[in-house]
Design a protein around this motif. Sequence first.
Motif, PDB file in Angstrom:
ATOM      1  N   THR A  37       7.270   5.208  -4.581  1.00 31.71           N
ATOM      2  CA  THR A  37       5.716   4.250  -4.436  1.00 31.71           C
ATOM      3  C   THR A  37       5.855   2.931  -4.416  1.00 31.71           C
ATOM      4  O   THR A  37       6.587   1.842  -5.136  1.00 31.71           O
ATOM      5  CB  THR A  37       4.954   4.370  -5.351  1.00 31.71           C
ATOM      6  OG1 THR A  37       4.691   3.512  -6.533  1.00 31.71           O
ATOM      7  CG2 THR A  37       4.594   5.662  -5.241  1.00 31.71           C
ATOM      8  N   PHE A  38       5.686   2.178  -3.657  1.00 37.19           N
ATOM      9  CA  PHE A  38       5.906   0.307  -3.002  1.00 37.19           C
ATOM     10  C   PHE A  38       4.175  -0.128  -3.521  1.00 37.19           C
ATOM     11  O   PHE A  38       2.664   0.319  -2.810  1.00 37.19           O
ATOM     12  CB  PHE A  38       5.996  -0.202  -2.311  1.00 37.19           C
ATOM     13  CG  PHE A  38       7.310   0.414  -1.941  1.00 37.19           C
ATOM     14  CD1 PHE A  38       8.059   0.083  -2.947  1.00 37.19           C
ATOM     15  CD2 PHE A  38       8.150   1.443  -1.262  1.00 37.19           C
ATOM     16  CE1 PHE A  38      10.122   0.054  -2.535  1.00 37.19           C
ATOM     17  CE2 PHE A  38       9.462   2.521  -1.393  1.00 37.19           C
ATOM     18  CZ  PHE A  38      10.056   1.331  -1.935  1.00 37.19           C
ATOM     19  N   ARG A  39       4.235  -1.314  -4.427  1.00 33.41           N
ATOM     20  CA  ARG A  39       2.853  -1.639  -4.887  1.00 33.41           C
ATOM     21  C   ARG A  39       2.468  -3.263  -5.134  1.00 33.41           C
ATOM     22  O   ARG A  39       4.208  -4.108  -4.852  1.00 33.41           O
ATOM     23  CB  ARG A  39       2.461  -1.560  -6.522  1.00 33.41           C
ATOM     24  CG  ARG A  39       2.447   0.814  -6.377  1.00 33.41           C
ATOM     25  CD  ARG A  39       2.578   0.967  -8.427  1.00 33.41           C
ATOM     26  NE  ARG A  39       2.764   2.221  -8.094  1.00 33.41           N
ATOM     27  CZ  ARG A  39       2.235   2.332  -9.287  1.00 33.41           C
ATOM     28  NH1 ARG A  39       1.275   2.607  -9.379  1.00 33.41           N
ATOM     29  NH2 ARG A  39       2.584   4.097  -8.942  1.00 33.41           N
ATOM     30  N   ALA A  40       1.052  -3.797  -4.726  1.00 35.79           N
ATOM     31  CA  ALA A  40       0.839  -4.801  -4.296  1.00 35.79           C
ATOM     32  C   ALA A  40       0.777  -4.901  -5.762  1.00 35.79           C
ATOM     33  O   ALA A  40      -0.768  -4.837  -5.889  1.00 35.79           O
ATOM     34  CB  ALA A  40      -0.362  -4.836  -3.513  1.00 35.79           C
ATOM     35  N   ALA A 114      -3.896  -5.887  -1.174  1.00 38.70           N
ATOM     36  CA  ALA A 114      -3.713  -6.905  -1.969  1.00 38.70           C
ATOM     37  C   ALA A 114      -4.411  -7.675  -2.804  1.00 38.70           C
ATOM     38  O   ALA A 114      -5.735  -7.877  -2.432  1.00 38.70           O
ATOM     39  CB  ALA A 114      -2.465  -7.094  -1.052  1.00 38.70           C
ATOM     40  N   LEU A 115      -4.231  -8.465  -2.888  1.00 38.04           N
ATOM     41  CA  LEU A 115      -5.114  -9.769  -4.320  1.00 38.04           C
ATOM     42  C   LEU A 115      -5.060 -10.716  -3.427  1.00 38.04           C
ATOM     43  O   LEU A 115      -4.524 -11.090  -2.296  1.00 38.04           O
ATOM     44  CB  LEU A 115      -4.826 -10.114  -5.557  1.00 38.04           C
ATOM     45  CG  LEU A 115      -4.751  -8.631  -6.732  1.00 38.04           C
ATOM     46  CD1 LEU A 115      -4.051  -9.626  -7.645  1.00 38.04           C
ATOM     47  CD2 LEU A 115      -5.862  -8.465  -6.913  1.00 38.04           C
ATOM     48  N   LYS A 116      -6.451 -11.738  -3.131  1.00 40.42           N
ATOM     49  CA  LYS A 116      -6.248 -12.595  -2.459  1.00 40.42           C
ATOM     50  C   LYS A 116      -5.280 -13.667  -2.335  1.00 40.42           C
ATOM     51  O   LYS A 116      -4.388 -14.232  -1.396  1.00 40.42           O
ATOM     52  CB  LYS A 116      -7.686 -13.249  -2.827  1.00 40.42           C
ATOM     53  CG  LYS A 116      -8.877 -12.949  -2.288  1.00 40.42           C
ATOM     54  CD  LYS A 116      -9.798 -13.662  -2.558  1.00 40.42           C
ATOM     55  CE  LYS A 116     -11.271 -12.930  -3.063  1.00 40.42           C
ATOM     56  NZ  LYS A 116     -12.909 -13.847  -2.522  1.00 40.42           N
ATOM     57  N   ARG A 117      -4.321 -14.133  -4.103  1.00 44.16           N
ATOM     58  CA  ARG A 117      -2.966 -14.642  -3.510  1.00 44.16           C
ATOM     59  C   ARG A 117      -2.007 -14.554  -3.188  1.00 44.16           C
ATOM     60  O   ARG A 117      -1.425 -15.041  -2.430  1.00 44.16           O
ATOM     61  CB  ARG A 117      -3.441 -15.269  -5.402  1.00 44.16           C
ATOM     62  CG  ARG A 117      -2.711 -13.701  -6.081  1.00 44.16           C
ATOM     63  CD  ARG A 117      -2.167 -14.512  -7.604  1.00 44.16           C
ATOM     64  NE  ARG A 117      -1.314 -13.745  -7.844  1.00 44.16           N
ATOM     65  CZ  ARG A 117      -2.215 -12.455  -8.898  1.00 44.16           C
ATOM     66  NH1 ARG A 117      -2.866 -12.493  -9.266  1.00 44.16           N
ATOM     67  NH2 ARG A 117      -0.965 -11.723  -8.742  1.00 44.16           N
ATOM     68  N   GLN A 118      -2.040 -13.354  -3.126  1.00 43.32           N
ATOM     69  CA  GLN A 118      -1.073 -11.794  -2.041  1.00 43.32           C
ATOM     70  C   GLN A 118      -1.379 -12.484  -1.053  1.00 43.32           C
ATOM     71  O   GLN A 118      -0.125 -12.603  -0.387  1.00 43.32           O
ATOM     72  CB  GLN A 118      -0.912 -11.050  -2.784  1.00 43.32           C
ATOM     73  CG  GLN A 118      -0.531 -10.716  -3.871  1.00 43.32           C
ATOM     74  CD  GLN A 118      -0.779  -9.077  -5.062  1.00 43.32           C
ATOM     75  OE1 GLN A 118      -1.858  -8.261  -4.329  1.00 43.32           O
ATOM     76  NE2 GLN A 118       0.447  -8.646  -5.543  1.00 43.32           N
ATOM     77  N   LEU A 119      -2.275 -12.564  -0.824  1.00 42.98           N
ATOM     78  CA  LEU A 119      -2.925 -12.464   0.901  1.00 42.98           C
ATOM     79  C   LEU A 119      -2.058 -13.961   1.638  1.00 42.98           C
ATOM     80  O   LEU A 119      -1.804 -13.989   2.228  1.00 42.98           O
ATOM     81  CB  LEU A 119      -3.828 -11.923   1.098  1.00 42.98           C
ATOM     82  CG  LEU A 119      -4.099 -10.719   1.309  1.00 42.98           C
ATOM     83  CD1 LEU A 119      -5.856 -10.323   1.290  1.00 42.98           C
ATOM     84  CD2 LEU A 119      -2.959  -9.486   2.077  1.00 42.98           C
ATOM     85  N   VAL A 120      -2.951 -14.486   0.108  1.00 37.81           N
ATOM     86  CA  VAL A 120      -2.487 -16.462   0.612  1.00 37.81           C
ATOM     87  C   VAL A 120      -0.401 -16.420   0.637  1.00 37.81           C
ATOM     88  O   VAL A 120      -0.258 -17.280   1.998  1.00 37.81           O
ATOM     89  CB  VAL A 120      -2.862 -16.927  -0.334  1.00 37.81           C
ATOM     90  CG1 VAL A 120      -2.540 -18.574  -0.105  1.00 37.81           C
ATOM     91  CG2 VAL A 120      -4.102 -16.735   0.043  1.00 37.81           C
TER      92      VAL A 120
END
Length: 133
Positions: A37-40, A114-120
């Motif tokens: 499984t792949f996770r953010a 994803a979290l906001k920082r990951q999207l940024v």
Amino acid sequence: MEHPQVVDPRHPLVERVRSLCLALPEAVEVQAWGRPTFRAAKPIFTYVSAHMERPFSIVVKTDPDEHRALVQDDRFYGVPYFDRNHWVGTDLDAAHTDWQLLAELIETSYRQVALKRQLVALDAQRPGAEGSL
């Protein structure tokens, strides 16, 4: 209770999915339920192996606005226990998989959890994105 391994995590098709998933910011791989499984961080965005009868497949979370179109496409199918939450499965085949489309679906799935920082960080990786070199 330990789950049986559903798919060889070193298989070339799994390796190709892994390379797409782990290219995303802070993505990690966790073996769960006998499959990669792949996770953010913690939320899962891609499962390898929809179920025992389809070991060479992936399951991704769709954009709710795109979900209906995807399930009407013969390449995609609803997955037991997932379909009502906008997840779809698709089989992997070295000769017939549209890997560009698959990469886009994996990224869309990542963006759903994803979290906001990951999207940024992801947006900064894209050519022409604000803040990229």
